[in-house]
Structures are given as C-alpha cells and as structure tokens.
Design a protein around this motif. Structure first.
Motif, PDB file in Angstrom:
ATOM      1  N   LEU A 244      -0.328  -5.185   5.088  1.00  0.00           N
ATOM      2  CA  LEU A 244      -1.171  -4.254   4.345  1.00  0.00           C
ATOM      3  C   LEU A 244      -1.980  -4.988   3.284  1.00  0.00           C
ATOM      4  N   TYR A 245      -1.325  -5.861   2.528  1.00  0.00           N
ATOM      5  CA  TYR A 245      -2.039  -6.619   1.490  1.00  0.00           C
ATOM      6  C   TYR A 245      -3.138  -7.496   2.111  1.00  0.00           C
TER       7      TYR A 245
ATOM      8  N   GLN B 213       2.714   2.511  -1.376  1.00  0.00           N
ATOM      9  CA  GLN B 213       3.805   3.266  -1.987  1.00  0.00           C
ATOM     10  C   GLN B 213       4.926   3.524  -0.980  1.00  0.00           C
ATOM     11  N   ALA B 214       4.533   3.884   0.244  1.00  0.00           N
ATOM     12  CA  ALA B 214       5.537   4.175   1.266  1.00  0.00           C
ATOM     13  C   ALA B 214       6.341   2.931   1.629  1.00  0.00           C
ATOM     14  N   PHE B 215       5.659   1.804   1.778  1.00  0.00           N
ATOM     15  CA  PHE B 215       6.373   0.560   2.095  1.00  0.00           C
ATOM     16  C   PHE B 215       7.313   0.155   0.963  1.00  0.00           C
ATOM     17  N   LEU B 216       6.862   0.284  -0.266  1.00  0.00           N
ATOM     18  CA  LEU B 216       7.705  -0.078  -1.405  1.00  0.00           C
ATOM     19  C   LEU B 216       8.924   0.834  -1.499  1.00  0.00           C
ATOM     20  N   GLN B 217       8.740   2.124  -1.232  1.00  0.00           N
ATOM     21  CA  GLN B 217       9.867   3.049  -1.224  1.00  0.00           C
ATOM     22  C   GLN B 217      10.845   2.708  -0.108  1.00  0.00           C
TER      23      GLN B 217
ATOM     24  N   GLU C 286      -3.386   2.745  -0.706  1.00  0.00           N
ATOM     25  CA  GLU C 286      -2.499   2.953  -1.844  1.00  0.00           C
ATOM     26  C   GLU C 286      -1.264   3.757  -1.448  1.00  0.00           C
ATOM     27  N   LYS C 287      -1.458   4.803  -0.649  1.00  0.00           N
ATOM     28  CA  LYS C 287      -0.310   5.584  -0.191  1.00  0.00           C
ATOM     29  C   LYS C 287       0.568   4.767   0.749  1.00  0.00           C
ATOM     30  N   ALA C 288      -0.065   3.951   1.565  1.00  0.00           N
ATOM     31  CA  ALA C 288       0.702   3.085   2.466  1.00  0.00           C
ATOM     32  C   ALA C 288       1.559   2.116   1.661  1.00  0.00           C
TER      33      ALA C 288
END
Length: 216
Positions: free
Chosen positions: A38-39, A8-12, A4-6
């Motif tokens: 990641l997905y 968020q980081a990719f989307l940012q 989940e944190k990964a």
C-alpha cells in the motif's frame, strides 16, 4: 483508491494478529507485506521499504529463506528499490530470488516473473548484456506453462518489444508489438486500454522502423 482507510484497516489487522499470534508469526508478516505494498502505491517509499524489510525478517526467522513467501518478499522489495532508483540493490535481490526459485524448481511462473524483474533492473542500469536472453527465457516459460493466449504471455511479448525499442532494433520491436496487439484484441477487446496502448506502441515502432530503413 481509498488509501487512508486501507492503511487503517491494515494497521488494525496487524494489531489484532500481534495480540493473537505475536509479531513473529508469518501472518503478521503478511499483513506488513500488504501494508508495504500500500505504501508503495502511495509513493511513501521509505515507509514501504521499512515494512518490506520487517516482513523479510519475520519470514526468514519463521519460515526460512527457501520458503516462497520469503522469496516473494525479496522480489517485492526489489521492485520497490526499482521505483526508488536503487537499481543495483534491486538487481541483487532479484538475482537471489531467482537462485532460490530455481533451486526449488516448483514454481515456473514465479521464475519467469523474476527473470523479467531482473532484466528490468539491469536495463535501468544500461547493462544490456544478457537482458534479451532473460526476457526470451521468461517468454518461453509463459508459453510452456500458460499458453499463447494468456495475459502474461502478452506481457512477455511487450517486454521483448520494449527491449528492442531501447536498442534501436525497431523492426524486431514492431514484430513483438504486433503479436502483443493481436493477443490484446483477443483477451481484452479493441476498446480496452491494453489494446489501445499496444496499438500505440506498434504504430510508433512501425514508424521508427520505416524511418530506419529509409536511412539505410
């Protein structure tokens, strides 16, 4: 493993790059490629496929179909399609990737890996004609360009052994598993997971080979 944190980081990162360079820039495509990977790990296959396809569109427009990033993206989507059971589509992507890599001729390791991917897609469809030649060619390329004490060479040995297990040639499988086992001992040690898996595979192949010889 904190997906989940990964995410968020990719989307940012994607938002930042979109603001600075635009959504048609290859760097934006690379972030989407990472997000797709990641997905795939998260088994969110539809979301992964969507991001991989977006990545390919960006790479094609910005870099062209001869560029390694585009070719690598096709291979990534092909591997995802294998996960999804879409083997015919995966085979088509790996075949196209292989043709482009061979045309460029400057990345033999990528060619060997794509040969392996193509062989896997065909095996999943029970289309075994030509599979052994693909795997043997990949192994020769790993040997030529990396040597016999590289993990990818061990990977190639294991792939051939697995193929021979599939077709019931257990003696041949045992030979390749034994070679992979010896190499895993050198590379990873006898306590490693790689060694333990190789040992298990070798023991199964050896037992089946003995049973097969006893039935003849």
């Amino acid at each position: 493993g904190n997906y989940e944190k990964a995410e968020q980081a990719f989307l940012q990162a994607a938002d930042k790059i979109a603001q600075l360079q635009g959504q048609n820039h290859p760097d934006y495509g690379s972030v989407l490629n990472n997000l797709a990977g990641l997905y795939r790990l998260m088994k969110r296959y539809d979301a992964s496929a969507e991001q991989f396809r977006k990545t390919l569109e960006i790479y094609r427009a910005a870099l062209g179909e001869q560029h390694f990033l585009y070719i690598s993206g096709m291979n990534n989507l092909g591997l995802l399609y294998q996960d999804m059971g879409r083997y015919a589509e995966a085979e088509e992507l790996h075949s196209r990737s292989l043709a482009l890599l061979e045309q460029a001729g400057d990345n033999p390791i990528a060619i060997a890996t794509t040969l392996t991917n193509l062989a896997s897609a065909r095996r999943q469809q029970n289309r075994l004609d030509g599979v052994v030649s693909l795997l043997e060619r990949a192994l020769r390329m790993y040997e030529t360009y990396l040597g016999r004490e590289h993990s990818l060479y061990a990977y190639g040995l294991n792939n051939l052994a697995s193929y021979y297990m599939t077709i019931g040639q257990y003696d041949n499988a045992a030979v390749y598993y034994q070679s992979a086992l010896k190499l895993c001992e050198i590379l990873f040690g006898v306590e490693s997971r790689n060694y333990q898996i190789s040992l298990q595979n070798y023991e199964i192949a050896s037992r089946k080979a003995a049973e097969q010889r006893g039935q003849q």
